[in-house]
Design a protein around this motif. Structure first.
Motif, PDB file in Angstrom:
ATOM      1  N   ALA A  35      -9.622  -3.551   8.832  1.00 59.40           N
ATOM      2  CA  ALA A  35      -8.878  -3.320  10.078  1.00 59.40           C
ATOM      3  C   ALA A  35      -7.454  -3.845  10.030  1.00 59.40           C
ATOM      4  N   ILE A  36      -7.119  -4.672   9.026  1.00 61.63           N
ATOM      5  CA  ILE A  36      -5.780  -5.265   8.976  1.00 61.63           C
ATOM      6  C   ILE A  36      -5.071  -4.941   7.661  1.00 61.63           C
ATOM      7  N   PRO A  37      -5.006  -3.684   7.251  1.00 56.17           N
ATOM      8  CA  PRO A  37      -4.390  -3.359   5.962  1.00 56.17           C
ATOM      9  C   PRO A  37      -2.905  -3.704   5.944  1.00 56.17           C
ATOM     10  N   GLU A  38      -2.466  -4.247   4.814  1.00 55.72           N
ATOM     11  CA  GLU A  38      -1.059  -4.593   4.633  1.00 55.72           C
ATOM     12  C   GLU A  38      -0.617  -4.148   3.250  1.00 55.72           C
ATOM     13  N   LEU A  39       0.683  -3.982   3.071  1.00 60.16           N
ATOM     14  CA  LEU A  39       1.198  -3.340   1.868  1.00 60.16           C
ATOM     15  C   LEU A  39       1.860  -4.320   0.900  1.00 60.16           C
ATOM     16  N   MET A  40       1.717  -4.015  -0.369  1.00 59.12           N
ATOM     17  CA  MET A  40       2.429  -4.680  -1.458  1.00 59.12           C
ATOM     18  C   MET A  40       2.320  -6.210  -1.383  1.00 59.12           C
ATOM     19  N   ASP A  88      -3.825  -5.414  -1.624  1.00 59.23           N
ATOM     20  CA  ASP A  88      -2.932  -4.566  -0.834  1.00 59.23           C
ATOM     21  C   ASP A  88      -3.554  -3.210  -0.507  1.00 59.23           C
ATOM     22  N   ALA A  89      -3.051  -2.623   0.580  1.00 56.62           N
ATOM     23  CA  ALA A  89      -3.515  -1.318   1.046  1.00 56.62           C
ATOM     24  C   ALA A  89      -2.489  -0.245   0.690  1.00 56.62           C
ATOM     25  N   LEU A  90      -2.633   0.921   1.289  1.00 53.29           N
ATOM     26  CA  LEU A  90      -1.771   2.066   0.995  1.00 53.29           C
ATOM     27  C   LEU A  90      -1.084   2.585   2.262  1.00 53.29           C
ATOM     28  N   PRO A  91       0.079   3.204   2.120  1.00 56.80           N
ATOM     29  CA  PRO A  91       0.771   3.790   3.280  1.00 56.80           C
ATOM     30  C   PRO A  91       0.173   5.141   3.672  1.00 56.80           C
ATOM     31  N   GLY A 106      -0.351   3.957  10.013  1.00 57.53           N
ATOM     32  CA  GLY A 106       0.269   4.349   8.759  1.00 57.53           C
ATOM     33  C   GLY A 106      -0.141   3.517   7.570  1.00 57.53           C
ATOM     34  N   LYS A 107      -1.128   2.637   7.747  1.00 57.64           N
ATOM     35  CA  LYS A 107      -1.605   1.810   6.647  1.00 57.64           C
ATOM     36  C   LYS A 107      -3.126   1.881   6.603  1.00 57.64           C
ATOM     37  N   MET A 108      -3.679   1.900   5.399  1.00 58.14           N
ATOM     38  CA  MET A 108      -5.130   2.048   5.259  1.00 58.14           C
ATOM     39  C   MET A 108      -5.614   1.477   3.936  1.00 58.14           C
ATOM     40  N   GLY A 367     -21.217   8.573   3.725  1.00 58.78           N
ATOM     41  CA  GLY A 367     -19.931   9.257   3.848  1.00 58.78           C
ATOM     42  C   GLY A 367     -18.973   8.918   2.729  1.00 58.78           C
ATOM     43  N   SER A 368     -19.480   8.277   1.689  1.00 57.68           N
ATOM     44  CA  SER A 368     -18.636   7.809   0.593  1.00 57.68           C
ATOM     45  C   SER A 368     -18.557   8.875  -0.495  1.00 57.68           C
ATOM     46  N   VAL A 369     -17.887   9.963  -0.166  1.00 60.51           N
ATOM     47  CA  VAL A 369     -17.782  11.088  -1.094  1.00 60.51           C
ATOM     48  C   VAL A 369     -16.335  11.507  -1.328  1.00 60.51           C
ATOM     49  N   HIS A 370     -15.416  10.957  -0.554  1.00 58.18           N
ATOM     50  CA  HIS A 370     -14.008  11.348  -0.668  1.00 58.18           C
ATOM     51  C   HIS A 370     -13.297  10.478  -1.695  1.00 58.18           C
ATOM     52  N   GLY A 371     -12.256  11.031  -2.282  1.00 59.81           N
ATOM     53  CA  GLY A 371     -11.549  10.345  -3.347  1.00 59.81           C
ATOM     54  C   GLY A 371     -10.741   9.154  -2.876  1.00 59.81           C
ATOM     55  N   LEU A 372     -10.388   8.307  -3.845  1.00 57.12           N
ATOM     56  CA  LEU A 372      -9.464   7.212  -3.569  1.00 57.12           C
ATOM     57  C   LEU A 372      -8.113   7.778  -3.159  1.00 57.12           C
ATOM     58  N   HIS A 373      -7.371   7.011  -2.394  1.00 57.36           N
ATOM     59  CA  HIS A 373      -6.027   7.383  -1.942  1.00 57.36           C
ATOM     60  C   HIS A 373      -6.055   8.606  -1.030  1.00 57.36           C
ATOM     61  N   THR A 374      -7.137   8.795  -0.311  1.00 59.36           N
ATOM     62  CA  THR A 374      -7.209   9.858   0.682  1.00 59.36           C
ATOM     63  C   THR A 374      -7.465   9.249   2.059  1.00 59.36           C
ATOM     64  N   ALA A 375      -7.059   9.967   3.105  1.00 58.59           N
ATOM     65  CA  ALA A 375      -7.224   9.473   4.468  1.00 58.59           C
ATOM     66  C   ALA A 375      -8.681   9.477   4.909  1.00 58.59           C
ATOM     67  N   GLN A 376      -9.560  10.128   4.122  1.00 57.57           N
ATOM     68  CA  GLN A 376     -10.979  10.218   4.474  1.00 57.57           C
ATOM     69  C   GLN A 376     -11.850   9.251   3.670  1.00 57.57           C
ATOM     70  N   PHE A 377     -11.237   8.438   2.815  1.00 56.60           N
ATOM     71  CA  PHE A 377     -12.017   7.543   1.952  1.00 56.60           C
ATOM     72  C   PHE A 377     -12.903   6.613   2.777  1.00 56.60           C
ATOM     73  N   GLN A 378     -14.160   6.471   2.321  1.00 54.36           N
ATOM     74  CA  GLN A 378     -15.079   5.524   2.943  1.00 54.36           C
ATOM     75  C   GLN A 378     -15.818   4.749   1.852  1.00 54.36           C
ATOM     76  N   MET A 379     -16.166   3.519   2.178  1.00 52.68           N
ATOM     77  CA  MET A 379     -16.858   2.635   1.249  1.00 52.68           C
ATOM     78  C   MET A 379     -18.349   2.630   1.543  1.00 52.68           C
ATOM     79  N   ASP A 380     -19.156   2.737   0.499  1.00 56.34           N
ATOM     80  CA  ASP A 380     -20.596   2.523   0.640  1.00 56.34           C
ATOM     81  C   ASP A 380     -20.825   1.012   0.597  1.00 56.34           C
ATOM     82  N   GLU A 381     -20.900   0.406   1.771  1.00 57.80           N
ATOM     83  CA  GLU A 381     -20.972  -1.048   1.854  1.00 57.80           C
ATOM     84  C   GLU A 381     -22.229  -1.618   1.194  1.00 57.80           C
ATOM     85  N   ALA A 382     -23.250  -0.802   1.059  1.00 61.56           N
ATOM     86  CA  ALA A 382     -24.502  -1.285   0.475  1.00 61.56           C
ATOM     87  C   ALA A 382     -24.332  -1.719  -0.982  1.00 61.56           C
ATOM     88  N   GLN A 383     -23.222  -1.322  -1.617  1.00 60.56           N
ATOM     89  CA  GLN A 383     -22.996  -1.695  -3.017  1.00 60.56           C
ATOM     90  C   GLN A 383     -22.257  -3.025  -3.159  1.00 60.56           C
TER      91      GLN A 383
END
Length: 412
Positions: A35-40, A88-91, A106-108, A367-383
């Protein structure tokens, strides 16, 4: 008599069960960080939260290091082994509708770095419980600016890895099934850099192009001229990628030829030598092709290229042993080939023997099927428990190996 938990065959199998008990804690930590992504290097909230969790665990740390990084320690003395997580997160504007969605427009955390920090904190809890019997020191590197800022290089420059005999890093990856652990000896990720080009000509009306020096034609020719650097100057048994991903003529009417065209792209190669050769040739081809068309081209590269990430076989052996102990041989994979993505873990693995590991998270239910660096990315927390246990297990396996190789071990 000296007892060493790391050398005990009964110590490692319990790690995953212990990590699974930590799941509520891991989920809470990951969702807060998400919830608190920050850059660089600008990571005030992220850094404060990680430090607070380390304080709760009773783990001492040095801060700041490498700009806004954190270097925590568990255990004491030699040998030393390091575990790394990027911060760090992404813009990117998040498009996933979850309760813990990014609160920073604008950060995720679209690359899983929130999970990486969480898993390393989980590993810290597991290792702290074994601190008295580690037989060495574990360094925990919470690293800023992986996404283009070369934070790993700063850790090396500030001598954070001095005296360290090995390092391990984990990256969650959606292209592998959830719960799969994978790595490989040698090169696992490519060297990479980004180039930025300004092609300058002389604009004018599209009805009288002969009175212009058309930078659009020159820029288009450049795109085509770059391709043979891979198809004709790179061995078919090697691998490289040159991609022009941005082509901008600016705003204006469709019947106006612009004065200049901006372009940007990326270069990737599997060896640092080939990478440097291509880097030089790209600049030559761009400036030469522009000149042929009567234009001038300015080429700028990013401040810091990333070298190839090269795993040490002995470190990958530790990962393989840990993975098989934790989840069995069926969930361990030696990757047949490297990926053309890049990582600044390369700086760390250049400094000390390292192993970079992929943790599969592909899971349709989560829902963890989308690629890295995409706005739809989700983490499978069970891992996340597996990631925490894997970090801890690799460190323990390292100490067990070092302990068993000591010539005076029978005298302890």
């Amino acid at each position: 008599m000296h007892t060493n938990v790391a050398a005990s065959p009964t110590a490692v199998p319990s790690l995953l069960q212990e990590a699974e008990i930590l799941m509520p804690y891991l989920q809470e930590v990951r969702r807060h960080l998400h919830a608190i992504p920050e850059l660089m290097y600008n990571l005030p909230k992220t850094g404060a939260y990680v430090k607070a969790e380390l304080d709760k665990l009773g783990v001492p740390y040095k801060y700041p290091i490498a700009g806004s990084g954190i270097l925590a320690t568990i255990g004491q003395g030699e040998p030393k082994f390091a575990l790394r997580a990027d911060m760090d997160a992404l813009p990117i504007q998040e498009e996933v509708d979850v309760d813990f969605k990014s609160s920073h427009p604008g950060k995720m955390h679209a690359c899983g770095h929130d999970a990486h920090m969480t898993m390393l904190l989980g590993a810290a809890a597991l290792l702290k419980a074994r601190e008295a019997d580690l037989g060495g020191t574990v360094l925990l590197l919470f690293q800023p600016a992986e996404e283009g800022g070369a934070g790993g290089k700063k850790f090396v420059e500030e001598r954070a890895l001095e005296g360290v005999s090995g390092i391990h890093g984990i990256h969650v990856i959606p292209f592998l099934p959830a719960g799969m652990v994978a790595s490989r000896d040698g090169t696992i990720m490519a060297a990479a850099d980004r180039f930025f080009v300004e092609v300058v000509g002389r604009g004018g009306h599209a009805a009288i192009p002969h009175l212009t020096i058309d930078p659009v034609v020159a820029a288009a020719a450049i795109v085509g001229a770059l391709q043979p650097l891979v198809s004709r100057e790179t061995s078919p048994t090697d691998a490289a990628v040159i991609s022009v991903s941005r082509f901008n003529t600016g705003e204006g009417a469709s019947n106006v030829i612009p004065d200049s065209v901006s372009m940007a792209g990326t270069l990737r190669a599997l060896t640092n030598t080939h990478f440097e050769q291509l880097r030089s040739r790209i600049t030559q081809v761009i400036t030469g092709t522009a000149e042929v068309h009567g234009c001038k081209a300015e080429v700028r590269w990013s401040e810091q290229a990333y070298g190839a990430t090269v795993n040490a076989p002995e470190m990958v052996g530790l990962v393989e042993g840990a993975a098989k102990q934790l989840v069995g041989a069926s969930r361990w994979q030696r990757l047949p080939e490297p990926t053309m993505a890049a990582e600044d873990f390369s700086f760390l693995a250049d400094a000390v023997p390292g192993a970079f590991t992929f943790l599969g998270i592909n899971n349709e239910t989560a829902g963890s099927v989308h690629g890295l660096h995409t706005a739809q990315f989700q983490m499978d927390e069970a891992q996340m428990p597996l990631g925490a246990a894997l970090h801890a297990s690799v460190a323990l396996n390292f100490f067990a190996r070092e302990y068993s190789s000591r010539p005076d071990r029978n005298e302890l």
